[in-house]
Structures are given as structure tokens and as C-alpha cells.
Design a protein around this motif. Structure first.
Motif, PDB file in Angstrom:
ATOM      1  N   TRP A   7       0.795  -1.214   0.000  1.00 34.76           N
ATOM      2  CA  TRP A   7       0.000   0.000   0.000  1.00 34.76           C
ATOM      3  C   TRP A   7       0.834   1.273   0.000  1.00 34.76           C
ATOM      4  O   TRP A   7       0.443   2.249  -0.617  1.00 34.76           O
ATOM      5  N   THR A  48      -2.699   8.319  -3.624  1.00 30.82           N
ATOM      6  CA  THR A  48      -3.721   8.073  -4.646  1.00 30.82           C
ATOM      7  C   THR A  48      -3.118   8.162  -6.047  1.00 30.82           C
ATOM      8  O   THR A  48      -3.334   7.290  -6.894  1.00 30.82           O
ATOM      9  N   ARG A  73      -7.417  -1.714  -4.717  1.00 30.59           N
ATOM     10  CA  ARG A  73      -7.952  -1.470  -3.375  1.00 30.59           C
ATOM     11  C   ARG A  73      -7.305  -0.251  -2.717  1.00 30.59           C
ATOM     12  O   ARG A  73      -8.018   0.611  -2.180  1.00 30.59           O
ATOM     13  N   THR A  77      -9.311   3.146  -1.736  1.00 26.29           N
ATOM     14  CA  THR A  77      -9.292   3.554  -0.332  1.00 26.29           C
ATOM     15  C   THR A  77      -8.736   4.959  -0.164  1.00 26.29           C
ATOM     16  O   THR A  77      -9.349   5.825   0.482  1.00 26.29           O
ATOM     17  N   THR A  80     -10.951   7.680  -1.744  1.00 30.59           N
ATOM     18  CA  THR A  80     -12.139   7.939  -0.922  1.00 30.59           C
ATOM     19  C   THR A  80     -11.782   8.790   0.290  1.00 30.59           C
ATOM     20  O   THR A  80     -12.484   9.755   0.627  1.00 30.59           O
TER      21      THR A  80
END
Length: 246
Positions: A7, A48, A73, A77, A80
Motif C-alpha cells: 500500500w 492516490t 484497493r 481507499t 475515498t
């Protein structure tokens, strides 16, 4: 591969470039509570953009369908979160929309380079430096400072972080390329002159940046060591901006 590794962007040098100009703008003005959510949104916007660009790149180039999917994902995430946290900021400070719009062309260029799998290109790195440093003006304005008061610190950030792009290449990917070395040293010599014109005391630190650009390439330093040196240089830049009485 851990979720943290998946991530969080692996572009370690970017974190200092994201943090130092923002911190400089914050503390050159009057820090307010708005700086905290703004900084969180700033980092979320970066993550992002990173995952979107990786998704675009791998969707086009990878034969493994799972490769681009691992970015979906985190992309959803982070996008958002930045929308949820950023909307109240835009309501409170509508002029932030101008800052967002100004950053979009640079984001578009970086995305195009990602699509072409040329993220390591020199121009791509230099383009990414501009909005990362310009956030200094945003943070300064949020704290009640003037844009005119942030121009010299912005120039200093652009000079330093712009120089890290060719310099780091001479230390790692282009360490045997003499043209990169000469170009990097020439750039840093010019940056030293510009820094001296902006503020005489700044020439001392930028002379150190020039020396590192001229003397460290070819010494086969570990990547970790190169990174630590740059963290130290970034911290020194921040201290210079905050305490040089600009």
C-alpha cells in the motif's frame, strides 16, 4: 508481500520532498489546526496518484492480470479518504480548488510517463518536483502568509529538490554516466549562484550541496546511505528556511 509494502509507495525519496516544503510553508506562517488535515490530504493525494499511475502502467504493460489489480484497493481507499477529508477543507478554503487545478497538469504529465513506463526519466522527475515544492505556498497561505513572502523559500526548495533528481541518478542508475555527472555538477553550481542571489547565507548550504554532487558519485555508497544523506540535506534545508530570517 506485506500490506504495508503493497500500500505504501516505495519511492522513499519522495517523502522528504512532500514534507519539507509543506513544513516550511506551515512554520513560515502561523500554524493552525487546518494544517493537520491539509497535510493528511496532501499525503493521501500522493498515495492516490501513485497507485493510479501504477495501475495505468501495469494495465498496459504487465502480462500478469494480478499485477495491476493489487493497486485497485489502495487506490479506491486513498481516493475515498482524500475526498472525504478534503471536501470540508474546500468548503472552508474554496481557493484550494485553484491549487488543485494548478497541480493537475503536472499530475497528467507524470501519468503519461507512467503509461509509457518511463517514470525514471529525468523530465518526469523534474516535473514531479514542481507541485511537491509549490505546496509550500498553499501551507503558507493557509497560515495567513502572503504568496510574495513564499517565493524565495519556494525557489530554494525548487533549486534543492530539482538537483536531487540528477544527483541521485549519478549515485545509482547513472553512476557510470559521465554526462549525468557533469550535468548534475553544472546544475548545482548554477543553483549555488541563484541561492546566493536569493539570500547570501543560503550560499553556504548550497555550496555543501554542490560538494556532495561533485565528490560523492563514484564512491559506491549504499542506497540506504545515499538516502540518509539526502534526509540530512532536506532537514538542513528546512532549518535554513525557518531560521534565516526570510
Amino acid at each position: 508481500m506485506s500490506r504495508r509494502t503493497t500500500w505504501l509507495p516505495d519511492q522513499h525519496g519522495a517523502w522528504a520532498m512532500l514534507t519539507v516544503p509543506f513544513a516550511a510553508g506551515t512554520f513560515l506562517g502561523d500554524p493552525t489546526w487546518l494544517h493537520l488535515p491539509l497535510f493528511v490530504c496532501w499525503l493521501l493525494a500522493y498515495t492516490t496518484a501513485f497507485h493510479l499511475q501504477q495501475y495505468v502502467r501495469l494495465r498496459r504493460l504487465s502480462r500478469n492480470p494480478r499485477a495491476p489489480r493489487r493497486h485497485v484497493r489502495p487506490l479506491l481507499t486513498f481516493s475515498t479518504l482524500v475526498t472525504v477529508l478534503g471536501t470540508p477543507l474546500l468548503v472552508l478554503r474554496p481557493w484550494l480548488l485553484v491549487a488543485v487545478a494548478a497541480a493537475l497538469p503536472f499530475f497528467a504529465v507524470n501519468t503519461l510517463y507512467a503509461l509509457r513506463n518511463r517514470e525514471r526519466a529525468l523530465v518526469n522527475g523534474l516535473v514531479a518536483v514542481v507541485p511537491a515544492c509549490a505546496v509550500l505556498l498553499v501551507a503558507l497561505r493557509v497560515g495567513g502568509g502572503t504568496l510574495a513572502g513564499g517565493l524565495a523559500p519556494l525557489a530554494a526548495c525548487l533549486l534543492y529538490f530539482g538537483g536531487t533528481v540528477p544527483y541521485v541518478k549519478t549515485m545509482i542508475r547513472e553512476r557510470r554516466n559521465r554526462r549525468y555527472l557533469y550535468g548534475s555538477v553544472t546544475y548545482h553550481a548554477g543553483a549555488l549562484v541563484c541561492a546566493a542571489l536569493l539570500h547570501p547565507l543560503w550560499s553556504v548550504l548550497f555550496a555543501c550541496f554542490l560538494l556532495r554532487a561533485a565528490l560523492l558519485p563514484g564512491r559506491r555508497l549504499r542506497v540506504r546511505t545515499v538516502g540518509l544523506i539526502e534526509l540530512g540535506c532536506s532537514a538542513a534545508l528546512l532549518v535554513m528556511l525557518l531560521f534565516s530570517g526570510v
